[in-house]
Design an enzyme around this catalytic site. Structure first.
Site, PDB file in Angstrom:
ATOM      1  N   SER A 101       0.876  -1.139  -0.131  1.00  0.00           N
ATOM      2  CA  SER A 101      -0.202  -0.030   0.231  1.00  0.00           C
ATOM      3  C   SER A 101       1.379   1.236   0.124  1.00  0.00           C
ATOM      4  O   SER A 101       2.205   1.286  -0.516  1.00  0.00           O
ATOM      5  CB  SER A 101      -1.115  -0.094   1.254  1.00  0.00           C
ATOM      6  OG  SER A 101      -1.711   1.180   1.054  1.00  0.00           O
ATOM      7  N   HIS A 102       0.553   2.096   0.481  1.00  0.00           N
ATOM      8  CA  HIS A 102       1.637   3.491   0.994  1.00  0.00           C
ATOM      9  C   HIS A 102       2.373   3.911   1.616  1.00  0.00           C
ATOM     10  O   HIS A 102       2.902   4.699   1.924  1.00  0.00           O
ATOM     11  CB  HIS A 102       0.084   4.663   1.636  1.00  0.00           C
ATOM     12  CG  HIS A 102       0.095   4.167   2.760  1.00  0.00           C
ATOM     13  ND1 HIS A 102      -1.348   2.894   3.275  1.00  0.00           N
ATOM     14  CD2 HIS A 102       0.258   4.920   4.084  1.00  0.00           C
ATOM     15  CE1 HIS A 102      -1.518   3.083   4.470  1.00  0.00           C
ATOM     16  NE2 HIS A 102      -0.050   3.893   5.085  1.00  0.00           N
TER      17      HIS A 102
END
Length: 221
Positions: A101-102
C-alpha cells in the site's frame, strides 16, 4: 508455525520484509486461505502483486501455499489492487493482492477477498491461528498466469464518457499504477503526460504516497 502476531492488522496483513514478514509466512497464509476457501466452496483464487521488490518472492510463496491446499490459482501478476478486485469479481469470487500500500519500500502485505467479501477483523485473526496450528488441508491445485489489463481497461472505458477533452499529467512515482493508469486514461480519450511510470520498487524519485505534499511537488510544478 510461529508468526509475528503484530502483522495481522484489522483490515490486512502487513509487515516489514524479512523481519516480520517472509516467504514462510506467505506460504502459510496461502495454505490457510486455501483451506478456508475450499470449505466455503471457493476452488479458485486470483493473486496479484504491486511493484515492490519483495513482491515476486512473496507472491510465489503465497501461490505455492494455495496450490498445496488444492486451489486453482489465477496469477494476474503485476497489477493495482482495484485490478485484483476486478479479477476476483469477474474470473472468480476470491483473491489476494500482495501489496505494501502506501507504506515505505521495505513493507509488504496482503489484502484479501473471500467469496465476494473483504476479509478483516476476526477473520484475519482466525487465519493467523490456522497458520500457527498448521491446520491445513493437503491436496494438489494448479496455477496459471493471465493478463487482465485489456479487460480491465475496456470495462472502465465502457462505463465512462468524457464530457470534454482533457489533458492530464500522471505522476505514478514508480509505483504499480504506472503500468496501467496512463493506458486507462488514454482509453477514456485523455491526452496524458506521464511522470515516473516505470515500475521500480526502489522508488528512486519519491515515494508514491499522494497524501504527503512533498510527493506532489513535481506534479504540481
Amino acid at each position: 508455525m510461529q508468526v509475528n502476531a503484530s502483522i495481522f492488522k484489522a483490515y490486512d496483513i502487513r509487515g516489514i520484509v524479512p523481519s516480520t514478514l517472509n516467504e514462510q509466512v506467505a506460504e502459510g497464509l496461502g495454505r490457510a486461505f486455501g483451506t478456508v476457501a475450499l470449505a466455503e466452496g471457493q476452488s479458485t483464487v486470483a493473486v496479484g502483486r504491486d511493484g515492490r521488490l519483495s513482491g515476486p518472492m512473496l507472491s510465489a510463496a503465497l501461490i505455492r501455499g494455495l496450490v498445496a491446499a488444492g486451489v486453482r490459482v489465477i496469477d494476474v501478476g503485476l497489477c493495482t489492487t482495484p485490478m485484483l478486485y476486478f479479477a476476483a469479481s469477474t474470473l472468480c469470487a476470491s483473491g489476494i493482492q500482495v501489496t505494501g500500500s502506501h507504506n515505505p519500500k521495505d513493507y509488504n502485505g496482503f489484502k484479501m477477498v473471500l467469496a465476494g467479501r473483504a476479509i478483516y477483523g476476526e477473520d484475519i485473526q482466525k487465519l493467523r491461528q490456522r497458520i500457527e496450528a498448521e491446520n491445513y488441508v493437503k491436496r494438489r491445485g494448479r496455477s496459471a498466469a493471465m493478463d487482465i489489463t485489456a479487460e480491465y481497461t475496456a470495462r472502465i472505458a465502457g462505463d465512462c464518457k468524457l464530457a470534454r477533452p482533457m489533458k492530464i499529467v500522471v505522476d505514478s512515482g514508480n509505483g504499480i499504477p504506472g503500468a496501467s493508469a496512463p493506458g486507462v486514461l488514454r482509453a477514456l480519450g485523455c491526452t496524458v503526460d506521464e511522470m515516473y511510470s516505470e515500475v521500480d520498487g526502489d522508488f528512486p524519485h519519491h515515494h508514491p504516497d499522494p497524501s504527503k505534499p512533498e510527493n506532489l511537488a513535481e506534479l504540481i510544478q
